[in-house]
Design a protein around this motif. Structure first.
Motif, PDB file in Angstrom:
ATOM      1  N   ALA A 125      44.179  39.822  31.514  1.00 57.95           N
ATOM      2  CA  ALA A 125      44.279  38.272  32.239  1.00 57.95           C
ATOM      3  C   ALA A 125      43.897  38.685  33.919  1.00 57.95           C
ATOM      4  N   LEU A 126      44.179  40.109  34.321  1.00 58.00           N
ATOM      5  CA  LEU A 126      45.179  40.431  35.455  1.00 58.00           C
ATOM      6  C   LEU A 126      43.329  40.693  36.656  1.00 58.00           C
ATOM      7  N   HIS A 127      42.615  40.793  34.990  1.00 60.65           N
ATOM      8  CA  HIS A 127      40.793  41.103  36.215  1.00 60.65           C
ATOM      9  C   HIS A 127      40.670  39.372  36.273  1.00 60.65           C
ATOM     10  N   THR A 128      40.755  38.672  35.948  1.00 66.99           N
ATOM     11  CA  THR A 128      40.562  37.079  36.243  1.00 66.99           C
ATOM     12  C   THR A 128      41.059  37.453  37.645  1.00 66.99           C
ATOM     13  N   PHE A 129      41.987  37.753  38.401  1.00 64.39           N
ATOM     14  CA  PHE A 129      42.725  37.074  39.123  1.00 64.39           C
ATOM     15  C   PHE A 129      40.977  36.967  40.481  1.00 64.39           C
ATOM     16  N   GLN A 130      40.271  37.971  40.780  1.00 66.37           N
ATOM     17  CA  GLN A 130      39.338  38.513  41.716  1.00 66.37           C
ATOM     18  C   GLN A 130      38.120  37.280  41.603  1.00 66.37           C
ATOM     19  N   ASP A 131      38.168  37.324  40.247  1.00 71.97           N
ATOM     20  CA  ASP A 131      37.011  36.248  40.515  1.00 71.97           C
ATOM     21  C   ASP A 131      37.703  34.215  40.905  1.00 71.97           C
ATOM     22  N   LEU A 132      39.163  34.042  40.428  1.00 65.95           N
ATOM     23  CA  LEU A 132      39.266  33.042  40.738  1.00 65.95           C
ATOM     24  C   LEU A 132      39.772  32.647  41.675  1.00 65.95           C
ATOM     25  N   PHE A 133      39.594  33.765  42.903  1.00 69.30           N
ATOM     26  CA  PHE A 133      40.404  33.846  44.133  1.00 69.30           C
ATOM     27  C   PHE A 133      39.344  33.687  44.709  1.00 69.30           C
ATOM     28  N   GLU A 134      37.783  34.034  44.415  1.00 64.30           N
ATOM     29  CA  GLU A 134      37.105  34.195  44.899  1.00 64.30           C
ATOM     30  C   GLU A 134      36.361  32.292  45.409  1.00 64.30           C
ATOM     31  N   THR A 135      36.652  32.224  44.014  1.00 65.79           N
ATOM     32  CA  THR A 135      36.204  30.419  43.874  1.00 65.79           C
ATOM     33  C   THR A 135      36.809  29.583  44.738  1.00 65.79           C
ATOM     34  N   ALA A 136      38.227  30.068  44.394  1.00 64.18           N
ATOM     35  CA  ALA A 136      39.302  28.882  45.571  1.00 64.18           C
ATOM     36  C   ALA A 136      38.640  29.453  47.217  1.00 64.18           C
TER      37      ALA A 136
END
Length: 489
Positions: free
Chosen positions: A320-331
């Motif tokens: 779940a933590l590994h999703t943060f970077q992609d989520l942040f970059e998308t936002a």
């Protein structure tokens, strides 16, 4: 008169938790309070009469000198990591929850008094807030709301001539702040790190029941909770970076479980762009610098995940933590797509943006005014734009960037007016610059709260032109460079 404030809903949902989660504590009265500012639009949204004359004893209720009939105010306990160091017990040291009310949208909102006196978790402090920090919190929380950034709100601020001591003698104030909940990462840390796994599960269940009911039916509700908090936090950080906001003290006890901007202390909006900008004078290592905020958000999320480990699978938490970077970059891309007025985001746009950041950094170009001027002036014709290029050290390099940007815009097929409209809707003309807050503070210290009200009125519509507030859009004066804020702010 219809004393509507005294008719607020009682029994905050936090009282449904076991007694060890909080302490019932009455606010400590303040001498001679005055109602410095009242947020009439928010009052109406909460179902309260926006007219202050409709409330008997309003100032005393908002200061904590009077209790709502039947009210049992409380403060909660939590812990957290402060500047990366674990502190085993913190808690609401100067914030007291006095009531709940269902707003016009059917969302239950807590009303909390910040600065209303000591609680069991004040750590021998006075539980008070000084006037200057209260003004900054009131104005910034409402400025963030105007910008469309998730945040706690401010209903009112009262002020008192009663003396309190920090580095020097100051006067007290109380902010009535509003949010669906003020629960933060540190609440979960407290029950995990104190070995109270039953309490941890109770808190997770309570949080899901009241704020994330969609997580209840997941195979692992605790994991589902972590995942949604990761997503909300990533989006919040993208918002911050887009407007140049620096929180200043991103400790885990200042991170909202709802993804709200929480606890306005030594914050700052950047004037000249500096990726390494440190807004907090107390942050000597630059831990919470502008360009570190996304990484610190992830670090804080890791502490939340660690706190939830008694309730979920370790490998699932790591995933779940590994999703943060992609989520942040998308936002982040979505924010800057809007700021550039583009209808979509392409991989090559990262290069366009990186080049721009380097140009802004070299000249310490005013962040807010550049983006607003780009939206209004940068696409007017095919020639260099003096009003923009003069903001840069390397003007020829900016000319080339502007040419590349105009070519990207032309390739969209959209009319220039459409691009400009999108960009103006994403780039505020007005932000709460430090010197503007300082002017309001200095006047308030002389008993004049009119500047505070004027700023609030302007910042409630930061994307509108508002020619009557044009002075607030000017670059900061030279004396503003000497201003600093710290953890005591």
């Amino acid at each position: 008169m219809n004393d509507t404030f005294a008719r607020l809903a009682l029994t905050p949902r936090f009282q449904l938790l076991p007694e060890r989660f909080f302490a019932k504590v009455a606010p400590t009265p303040l001498a001679e309070p005055v109602l410095a500012i009242w947020n009439a639009p928010l009052a109406a949204q909460l179902g309260l009469d926006p007219d202050t004359n409709a409330h008997v004893g309003l100032t005393d209720y908002l200061t904590g000198n009077l209790l709502i009939p039947g009210s049992e105010p409380l403060a909660s306990v939590y812990c957290g990591h402060q500047f990366g160091v674990y502190v085993q017990q913190l808690g609401d040291g100067r914030a007291i929850l006095i009531a709940e009310v269902k707003d016009r949208n059917g969302i239950v909102q807590e009303i909390q008094l910040k600065g209303a006196g000591p609680t069991p978790w004040s750590r021998r402090a006075d539980g008070r807030a000084v006037l200057r920090s209260s003004i900054r919190e009131y104005l910034c929380s409402e400025a963030m709301y105007g910008l469309g950034i998730p945040t706690t709100r401010a209903l009112a601020m009262t002020a008192s001539p009663e003396a309190i001591w920090r580095e020097t003698r100051e006067t007290a104030a109380v902010v009535a702040r509003v949010a669906p909940t003020f629960v933060r990462f540190g609440h979960f840390e407290f029950y995990c790190h104190h070995g109270d796994h039953e309490g941890l599960r109770t808190l997770v269940d309570w949080t899901i029941e009241h704020f994330y009911p969609e997580c209840a039916d997941a195979a692992s509700p605790a994991l589902a909770l972590l995942e949604v908090v990761i997503a909300r936090t990533a989006t919040l950080l993208a918002h911050w970076q887009a407007v140049g906001f620096c929180h200043g003290v991103m400790n885990t006890d200042n991170m909202s479980i709802l993804g709200l901007t929480l606890d306005y202390g030594p914050f700052g909006f950047m004037d000249g762009f500096d990726a390494g900008h440190i807004c907090n004078h107390s942050d000597e290592s630059g831990r919470y610098a502008y360009n570190q905020q996304p990484q610190i958000a992830l670090w804080n999320l890791q502490t939340l995940a660690q706190a939830l480990l008694p309730l979920l699978d370790r490998e699932a938490a790591i995933a779940a933590l590994h999703t943060f970077q992609d989520l942040f970059e998308t936002a982040f891309a979505a924010q800057f797509q809007s700021k550039l007025g583009l209808p979509d985001w392409r991989d090559e746009d990262w290069g366009l943006l990186t080049t721009l950041f380097n140009l802004l950094q070299a000249g310490r170009t005013d962040w807010t005014n550049f983006w607003r001027d780009l939206a209004s002036l940068g696409l007017q014709d095919a020639h260099p734009c003096p009003a923009l290029r003069d903001r840069f050290v390397d003007r020829e390099a900016f000319d080339q960037w502007l040419t590349d940007y105009r070519e990207r815009v032309a390739a969209t097929g959209d009319a220039v007016a459409v691009i400009q409209e999108r960009a103006r809707a994403a780039n505020p003309k007005y932000i709460l610059r430090n010197h503007l807050a300082e002017i309001a503070i200095r006047k308030a210290q002389q008993g004049d709260f009119s500047e505070m009200q004027r700023l609030h009125d302007c910042l409630s519509q930061p994307f509108a032109e508002q020619p009557e507030y044009a002075d607030y859009a000017a670059a900061p004066p030279d004396w503003a460079a000497s201003l600093s804020v710290s953890c005591s702010s």
